[in-house]
Design a protein around this motif. Structure first.
Motif, short mmCIF file in Angstrom:
data_model
loop_
_atom_site.label_atom_id
_atom_site.label_comp_id
_atom_site.label_asym_id
_atom_site.label_seq_id
_atom_site.Cartn_x
_atom_site.Cartn_y
_atom_site.Cartn_z
N SER A 6 -26.29 -55.95 56.87
CA SER A 6 -25.58 -56.95 57.67
C SER A 6 -24.08 -56.87 57.47
O SER A 6 -23.59 -56.53 56.39
CB SER A 6 -26.08 -58.35 57.32
OG SER A 6 -25.50 -58.80 56.12
N GLU A 7 -23.37 -57.19 58.52
CA GLU A 7 -21.91 -57.19 58.47
C GLU A 7 -21.42 -58.25 57.48
O GLU A 7 -20.41 -58.05 56.80
CB GLU A 7 -21.33 -57.44 59.88
CG GLU A 7 -19.88 -57.09 60.02
CD GLU A 7 -19.56 -55.62 59.73
OE1 GLU A 7 -18.48 -55.36 59.17
OE2 GLU A 7 -20.38 -54.75 60.04
N ASN A 8 -22.14 -59.37 57.38
CA ASN A 8 -21.77 -60.41 56.41
C ASN A 8 -21.86 -59.88 54.98
O ASN A 8 -20.99 -60.18 54.16
CB ASN A 8 -22.68 -61.63 56.55
CG ASN A 8 -22.36 -62.45 57.78
OD1 ASN A 8 -21.28 -62.33 58.36
ND2 ASN A 8 -23.30 -63.27 58.20
N LEU A 9 -22.89 -59.11 54.70
CA LEU A 9 -23.03 -58.52 53.37
C LEU A 9 -21.89 -57.55 53.09
O LEU A 9 -21.29 -57.57 52.00
CB LEU A 9 -24.38 -57.81 53.23
CG LEU A 9 -24.64 -57.09 51.90
CD1 LEU A 9 -24.58 -58.06 50.72
CD2 LEU A 9 -25.98 -56.37 51.95
N VAL A 10 -21.55 -56.73 54.05
CA VAL A 10 -20.44 -55.78 53.89
C VAL A 10 -19.14 -56.53 53.63
O VAL A 10 -18.38 -56.18 52.72
CB VAL A 10 -20.30 -54.86 55.12
CG1 VAL A 10 -19.05 -54.00 55.02
CG2 VAL A 10 -21.54 -53.98 55.27
N MET A 11 -18.89 -57.59 54.38
CA MET A 11 -17.64 -58.34 54.22
C MET A 11 -17.60 -59.05 52.86
O MET A 11 -16.55 -59.11 52.21
CB MET A 11 -17.45 -59.35 55.35
CG MET A 11 -17.30 -58.73 56.73
SD MET A 11 -15.78 -57.86 57.15
CE MET A 11 -15.54 -56.56 56.03
N LEU A 17 -15.03 -56.52 46.05
CA LEU A 17 -14.36 -55.30 45.62
C LEU A 17 -12.85 -55.51 45.47
O LEU A 17 -12.24 -55.07 44.50
CB LEU A 17 -14.64 -54.15 46.60
CG LEU A 17 -16.04 -53.57 46.54
CD1 LEU A 17 -16.34 -52.76 47.80
CD2 LEU A 17 -16.22 -52.73 45.29
N LEU A 18 -12.26 -56.19 46.45
CA LEU A 18 -10.82 -56.44 46.39
C LEU A 18 -10.47 -57.35 45.21
O LEU A 18 -9.46 -57.15 44.53
CB LEU A 18 -10.32 -57.03 47.70
CG LEU A 18 -10.37 -56.06 48.90
CD1 LEU A 18 -10.04 -56.78 50.19
CD2 LEU A 18 -9.44 -54.87 48.67
N ILE A 93 -29.26 -49.62 50.00
CA ILE A 93 -29.25 -50.19 48.65
C ILE A 93 -29.61 -51.67 48.76
O ILE A 93 -29.18 -52.35 49.71
CB ILE A 93 -27.86 -50.00 47.98
CG1 ILE A 93 -27.56 -48.51 47.84
CG2 ILE A 93 -27.80 -50.72 46.64
CD1 ILE A 93 -26.14 -48.20 47.38
N GLU A 94 -30.35 -52.17 47.80
CA GLU A 94 -30.79 -53.56 47.79
C GLU A 94 -29.56 -54.49 47.86
O GLU A 94 -28.58 -54.29 47.15
CB GLU A 94 -31.56 -53.87 46.50
CG GLU A 94 -32.79 -52.99 46.28
CD GLU A 94 -32.48 -51.61 45.66
OE1 GLU A 94 -31.31 -51.32 45.32
OE2 GLU A 94 -33.43 -50.82 45.53
N SER A 95 -29.63 -55.52 48.71
CA SER A 95 -28.49 -56.42 48.90
C SER A 95 -28.13 -57.14 47.61
O SER A 95 -26.94 -57.34 47.32
CB SER A 95 -28.74 -57.41 50.04
OG SER A 95 -29.90 -58.17 49.79
N GLU A 96 -29.13 -57.52 46.81
CA GLU A 96 -28.84 -58.19 45.53
C GLU A 96 -28.04 -57.27 44.61
O GLU A 96 -27.15 -57.71 43.90
CB GLU A 96 -30.14 -58.62 44.82
CG GLU A 96 -30.99 -59.62 45.58
CD GLU A 96 -31.86 -58.95 46.65
OE1 GLU A 96 -32.08 -57.71 46.63
OE2 GLU A 96 -32.33 -59.69 47.54
N ARG A 97 -28.38 -55.99 44.62
CA ARG A 97 -27.67 -55.00 43.79
C ARG A 97 -26.24 -54.84 44.28
O ARG A 97 -25.31 -54.78 43.48
CB ARG A 97 -28.42 -53.67 43.83
CG ARG A 97 -27.82 -52.60 42.93
CD ARG A 97 -28.79 -51.42 42.82
NE ARG A 97 -28.23 -50.29 42.13
CZ ARG A 97 -28.20 -50.13 40.82
NH1 ARG A 97 -28.69 -51.07 40.03
NH2 ARG A 97 -27.68 -49.04 40.27
N LEU A 98 -26.05 -54.77 45.59
CA LEU A 98 -24.69 -54.64 46.15
C LEU A 98 -23.84 -55.86 45.82
O LEU A 98 -22.66 -55.71 45.51
CB LEU A 98 -24.75 -54.44 47.67
CG LEU A 98 -25.20 -53.07 48.14
CD1 LEU A 98 -25.42 -53.08 49.64
CD2 LEU A 98 -24.22 -52.00 47.72
N LEU A 99 -24.43 -57.04 45.88
CA LEU A 99 -23.67 -58.25 45.55
C LEU A 99 -23.32 -58.30 44.07
O LEU A 99 -22.25 -58.78 43.69
CB LEU A 99 -24.45 -59.50 45.96
CG LEU A 99 -24.53 -59.73 47.47
CD1 LEU A 99 -25.52 -60.84 47.79
CD2 LEU A 99 -23.16 -60.04 48.05
N ALA A 100 -24.20 -57.78 43.21
CA ALA A 100 -23.95 -57.79 41.77
C ALA A 100 -22.98 -56.69 41.36
O ALA A 100 -22.11 -56.89 40.52
CB ALA A 100 -25.27 -57.64 41.01
#
Length: 123
Positions: A6-11, A17-18, A93-100
C-alpha cells in the motif's frame, strides 16, 4: 512494484526512514563533538582510557555509517518503486517487518535463507 504494497505503508516507512536518518546524523555529530572535547593529556592510565574511547568512537561511527547507507538505499528503493520487495525471494516483505525495520531488504523467509547459506559456508 510498490503497487504490491500500500502507498500508505510506503509513505509511513519513508517518514520513519527520514526520522532514522536524522537521528543517525545527530548521533554522529554529537559523538564527534564529544571526542573533540575529550582531554588528551594525563598519565598513562588517562591516555589508555582515551585510546579505548577513541576506538569505541570509531566502531560506533562505522556502525552509524553502515546504517546510514542502508537508510539511503531504502529511500532510493522507494524512488525506484522497488521498496518492500525481498532481494532473496522477490516477494513482498511483511508490512510489520517494514514498519519495524524500514531499511530491511529481506523478508523473514529471505533472511532465514541467507542465514542458512552463510552458516553452510562458515563451516
Amino acid at each position: 512494484m510498490t503497487s504490491r504494497i500500500s502507498e500508505n505503508l510506503v509513505m509511513e516507512c519513508r517518514r520513519k526512514l527520514l526520522t532514522a536518518k536524522q537521528d543517525v546524523l545527530n548521533r554522529f555529530r554529537t559523538a564527534q563533538r564529544e571526542l573533540v572535547h575529550a582531554e588528551r593529556g594525563g598519565d598513562e592510565a588517562d591516555q589508555s582510557v582515551a585510546h579505548i574511547e577513541e576506538h569505541s568512537f570509531l566502531i560506533s561511527q562505522a556502525r552509524m555509517r553502515n546504517q546510514l547507507v542502508e537508510i539511503e538505499m531504502a529511500l532510493a528503493r522507494i524512488e525506484q518503486g522497488t521498496f518492500g520487495i525481498c532481494e532473496e525471494t522477490e516477494e513482498v516483505i511483511e508490512s510489520e517487518r517494514l514498519l519495524a525495520i524500514p531499511w530491511t531488504r529481506l523478508s523473514i523467509e529471505g533472511a532465514e535463507m541467507r542465514e542458512a547459506v552463510s552458516r553452510k559456508f562458515a563451516r
